[in-house]
Design a protein around this motif. Structure first.
Motif: not given
Length: 136
Positions: A129-136
């Motif tokens: 979820n954090w990767l999607e928010e940060t790098f998505g």
């Protein structure tokens, strides 16, 4: 378009940084090259291998790596995923950006195998979820 390079750092490069590397490569491999390392070298947590297979990601070729393997490389982002790594590695010479986001340590989980795997899966999904928010 050139892929951006991301290095995930944790203490032992055994769980959180391995999860983040595998997830970023799987989800956004068309935009990012992902790597992981630790301030100390151990082994990849066997529960992490199992949890990532459950998510359809094979980490069987992964090994625990020391950050010195990457110290001369250039990265767009160096991401510390635990507080110890942030404190032990306050400066990474060739990083354009530094990001810190701490996650629970799967190596500290106790209980039955099922309970430990459930905890690792929770951390895996928090990282996703954090990767999607940060790098998505």
């Amino acid at each position: 378009m050139k892929k951006k390079k991301v290095l995930f750092l944790c203490t032992h490069n055994s769980a959180r940084s391995q999860i983040a590397e595998g997830l970023l490569r799987t989800i956004y491999g068309d935009k990012y090259e992902s790597y992981s390392a630790g301030t100390e070298v151990t082994r990849v947590n066997p529960y992490v291998f199992k949890s990532m297979v459950e998510a359809g990601i094979d980490l069987s070729s992964h090994r625990s790596k020391h950050l010195q393997e990457f110290i001369k490389d250039e990265f767009d982002y160096v991401v510390t995923v635990c507080d110890n790594a942030r404190e032990a590695c306050p400066y990474f010479p060739n990083a354009k950006h530094r990001i810190h986001k701490s996650f629970s340590d799967p190596s500290k989980f106790t209980g039955t195998e099922e309970e430990i795997l459930a905890g690792v899966a929770t951390v895996r999904e928090e990282i996703r979820n954090w990767l999607e928010e940060t790098f998505g």
